[in-house]
Design an enzyme around this catalytic site. Structure first.
Site, PDB file in Angstrom:
ATOM      1  N   GLU A 145      42.124 -47.594-119.536  1.00 43.25           N
ATOM      2  CA  GLU A 145      42.010 -48.880-120.047  1.00 43.25           C
ATOM      3  C   GLU A 145      41.285 -49.055-121.521  1.00 43.25           C
ATOM      4  OE1 GLU A 145      40.233 -47.169-117.765  1.00 43.25           O
ATOM      5  OE2 GLU A 145      38.154 -47.452-117.542  1.00 43.25           O
TER       6      GLU A 145
ATOM      7  N   HIS B  43      45.298 -53.729-113.034  1.00 41.37           N
ATOM      8  CA  HIS B  43      44.094 -52.889-112.961  1.00 41.37           C
ATOM      9  C   HIS B  43      43.181 -52.403-114.429  1.00 41.37           C
ATOM     10  CE1 HIS B  43      41.506 -49.581-111.161  1.00 41.37           C
ATOM     11  NE2 HIS B  43      41.528 -48.979-112.505  1.00 41.37           N
ATOM     12  N   GLU B  44      43.921 -51.946-115.341  1.00 40.47           N
ATOM     13  CA  GLU B  44      43.662 -51.786-116.566  1.00 40.47           C
ATOM     14  C   GLU B  44      43.179 -53.079-117.403  1.00 40.47           C
ATOM     15  OE1 GLU B  44      43.166 -48.654-116.637  1.00 40.47           O
ATOM     16  OE2 GLU B  44      44.590 -48.100-115.302  1.00 40.47           O
TER      17      GLU B  44
ATOM     18  N   HIS C  30      39.773 -53.963-116.313  1.00 40.85           N
ATOM     19  CA  HIS C  30      38.713 -53.094-117.089  1.00 40.85           C
ATOM     20  C   HIS C  30      38.256 -53.912-118.198  1.00 40.85           C
ATOM     21  CE1 HIS C  30      38.095 -49.554-114.639  1.00 40.85           C
ATOM     22  NE2 HIS C  30      39.309 -49.471-114.621  1.00 40.85           N
TER      23      HIS C  30
ATOM     24  N   GLU D 155      34.768 -48.822-111.295  1.00 36.31           N
ATOM     25  CA  GLU D 155      36.002 -48.965-110.932  1.00 36.31           C
ATOM     26  C   GLU D 155      36.191 -49.659-109.460  1.00 36.31           C
ATOM     27  OE1 GLU D 155      38.940 -47.708-112.030  1.00 36.31           O
ATOM     28  OE2 GLU D 155      37.952 -46.535-113.577  1.00 36.31           O
TER      29      GLU D 155
ATOM     30  N   ASP E  96      34.775 -34.734-113.434  1.00 33.51           N
ATOM     31  CA  ASP E  96      36.082 -34.653-113.051  1.00 33.51           C
ATOM     32  C   ASP E  96      36.501 -33.824-111.817  1.00 33.51           C
ATOM     33  OD1 ASP E  96      37.127 -35.975-115.220  1.00 33.51           O
ATOM     34  OD2 ASP E  96      36.920 -33.891-116.430  1.00 33.51           O
TER      35      ASP E  96
ATOM     36  N   TYR F  72      36.529 -46.055-106.011  1.00 33.28           N
ATOM     37  CA  TYR F  72      37.417 -47.245-106.145  1.00 33.28           C
ATOM     38  C   TYR F  72      37.435 -48.192-104.924  1.00 33.28           C
ATOM     39  CZ  TYR F  72      39.643 -44.956-110.255  1.00 33.28           C
ATOM     40  OH  TYR F  72      40.056 -44.055-111.368  1.00 33.28           O
TER      41      TYR F  72
END
Ligand code: BES
Ligand code: ZN
Length: 592
Positions: A262, A286-287, A290, A309, A366, A374
């Site tokens: 995003e 979705h993006e 954001h 998220e 990560d 999410y």
């Protein structure tokens, strides 16, 4: 000393940069960027300043009017990198650092021409989330320290640079170079700094959106994303006016490790979204969402990632519902349920990574990444929405965006706000169970439709020999087919796989979600006719979600493990560093 973010050397008692002025010289020959960053404080400051760096070569630090000042690098610390400590003289208003990026900067992937669609020019893109901005520039690399920025990027003539910012001009310069200038006037977290350089063209999609891609893909991209203005209008129905002026998108080469990112004013997208039938544009929803949840109101650190998220998944499905109706949204919740279950299974021995309010000291964000923030997060948001009713919740969301716009907040700040505006709601949905306890609460909202029930029942009776009729499956939308595939038993026989292959024509689907779900089933079934296609996908596509699924499924049989190792040996040089690491860890978990 106060370190509010476990993934940064940022010290909240020190001065905070308000703005960055960046000069980046992109050198494709050495695969390095020569950079200068000026940190602007906006008022006179002095004393110690600790910055994040990782793999950077610092060349010098200067304060205007005072000349060179001393700097010191701390010892390398796992995950975080190295602290760059400055001692700012009295009345410092800005400080300039010149540096060079390392050859293995995690934020950057340098592609050779063969890895692009056109095959004639190299390509560079960045991916700073979660904590990789520090491999691109020295900075206070925490979402708590928001910055506006200006940038000047020098690239070889013939290539175009884009950033997560507005373009403000470009011109040819000496030595066969071209300079592109950008401005991001609004304060953003460092993980939203973004840069891409390549042979790029753009197409207008509407009054405030265009799509960038290589010339070979730009027409397909413009067709696929033609509906974006409509999506922006629907998103505005949820959140209020779009706050970033323009919503441009960039379609990257296939090694891009995510589905979408995003980056403000320039969403980055995987080319695997170009299905040819607009069936994967939910990633754009979705993006786009954001733009509010994440970019306008941002998680204070990766420990509160669900605020980004979870809200965005909820918003994405809300937009989908306005655009395509309840049934489409329900199917999307069903796909999310599967992703959530996979995530919970993956972390079954690390339940502390399945809570929403995470404790990530000493943990690489990560490595903690999964669908849980999410999908569990989105279910908490949906539970609150059901508890108070849709209208009231929509007002709440708008108030939430207004109250915290352009700030970075913690779960506690969210809860305090929710308790104030929706008294009793958090307790009524047992928010504590989502935030601090592992797994999914039994009271979590469920999503059902007649169509979903039919698909579920059909897939469940697969083992009894029930098969979808040709008429039936021919009428399925791509998402319905995907739901069916995901609900099939994970371990099919090769005869089962052959049936699916023959009757559902799965091998040459343009929709990569369907293609990869199918190839995952085929790999797990040790179905040899799919091996060539699996190899082709794994050699071309670097999206981590697909690599994890496919390399994971290839781990189930001796000969598919051998295949996986052989493919990885050939493909790994073309993967992004993050993708390479993901696959390495999947293969390391193989039984032999
Ligand atoms: N911000 C994420 C991508 C990300 C997350 C990058 C964590 C680095 C670290 C982005 O918004 C995202 O969630 N992308 C998803 C698509 C989506 C529809 C769930 C993806 O890439 O699959
Ligand atoms: Zn996201």
């Amino acid at each position: 000393m106060h370190h509010p973010d476990p993934h940064s050397f940022y010290d909240a008692t020190q001065p905070r940069a308000k703005q960055l002025r960046l000069k980046l010289d992109v050198d494709f020959r050495t695969k390095r960027i020569d950079g200068e960053v000026v940190l602007v404080f906006g008022h006179p400051v002095s004393g110690r300043l600790d910055l994040d760096t990782k793999g950077l070569e610092i060349r010098g630090v200067q304060v205007p009017g005072k000349g060179d000042i001393a700097w010191a690098m701390g010892d390398p610390v796992a995950i975080l990198g190295q602290r760059l400590r400055l001692d700012l003289p009295e009345a410092t208003e800005e400080v300039a650092i010149s540096y060079r990026t390392g050859t293995d900067a995690m934020a950057l992937q340098w592609l050779d021409p063969e890895q692009t669609e056109g095959k004639t020019a190299p390509f560079l893109f960045s991916q700073c989330q979660q904590i990789h901005a520090r491999t691109l520039l020295p900075c206070q690399d925490t979402p708590l320290a928001r910055i506006a920025y200006q940038a000047e990027v020098s690239v070889p003539e013939g290539l175009t640079a884009v950033m997560s910012a507005g373009p403000v001009g470009d011109e040819a310069t000496d030595g066969g170079r071209h300079v592109f200038r950008f401005a991001m006037p609004q304060p953003i977290p460092s993980y939203l700094l973004a840069l891409a350089v390549g042979r790029l063209e753009s197409r207008e999609l509407g009054p405030r959106a265009r799509v960038w891609a290589e010339p070979e893909t730009v027409a397909a991209a413009a067709w696929e994303f033609a509906g974006v203005e409509d999506m922006i209008l629907k998103a505005e129905e949820v959140f209020g006016p779009y706050p970033w002026e323009r919503y441009d998108m960039l379609v990257l080469p296939p090694s891009f490790p995510y589905g979408g990112m995003e980056n403000p004013r320039m969403t980055f997208l995987t080319p695997t979204l170009l299905a040819g039938d607009r069936s994967l544009v939910d990633v754009v929803a979705h993006e786009l969402a954001h733009s509010w949840t994440g970019n306008l109101v941002t998680n204070a650190s990766m420990e509160h990632f669900w605020l980004n998220e979870g809200f965005t998944v909820w918003a994405e499905r809300r937009i989908l519902r306005i655009l395509h109706g309840d049934d489409a949204a329900t199917l999307s919740w069903a796909l999310g349920q599967k992703a959530l279950e996979d995530g919970l299974e993956r972390f079954k021995d690390e339940p502390q990574l399945t809570v929403l309010r995470m404790h990530l000291e000493g943990i690489d964000p990560d490595d903690a990444f999964s669908s849980i923030p999410y999908e569990k997060g989105a279910r908490l948001v949906a539970a609150l929405e059901r508890e108070v009713g849709e209208d009231k919740f929509l007002h709440f969301i708008r108030d939430y965006m207004d109250a915290f716009r352009f700030t970075s907040i913690t779960t506690e700040q969210f809860c305090a706000f929710a308790n104030d505006r929706l008294p009793g709601a958090l307790a009524a949905v047992d928010a504590h169970a989502y935030l601090d306890l592992p797994g999914l609460p039994a009271t979590a909202p469920t999503f059902r439709s007649a169509q979903l029930d039919t698909l579920t029942a059909l897939a469940a009776s697969w083992s009894q020999g029930v098969r979808p009729g040709a008429d039936q499956s021919a009428g399925w939308s791509p998402t319905e087919l995907q739901v069916f595939l995901q609900k099939l038993p994970r371990l099919l026989t090769t005869a089962d796989a052959a049936w699916l292959d023959e009757h559902l024509h799965l091998m040459d689907r343009g929709n990569h979600e369907i293609l990869v779900d199918w190839l995952t089933l085929a790999a797990a079934a040790d179905y040899e006719p799919a091996f060539a296609r699996i190899r082709e996908v794994l050699l071309r596509v670097g999206r981590m979600k697909y690599l994890r699924a496919l390399y994971g499924a290839l781990g189930l049989h001796a000969r598919t493990r051998a295949l996986a190792r052989e493919i990885f040996a050939a493909a790994s040089a073309g993967y992004h560093g993050l993708s390479r690491r993901t696959v390495q860890s999947v293969i390391a978990g193989y039984p032999d």
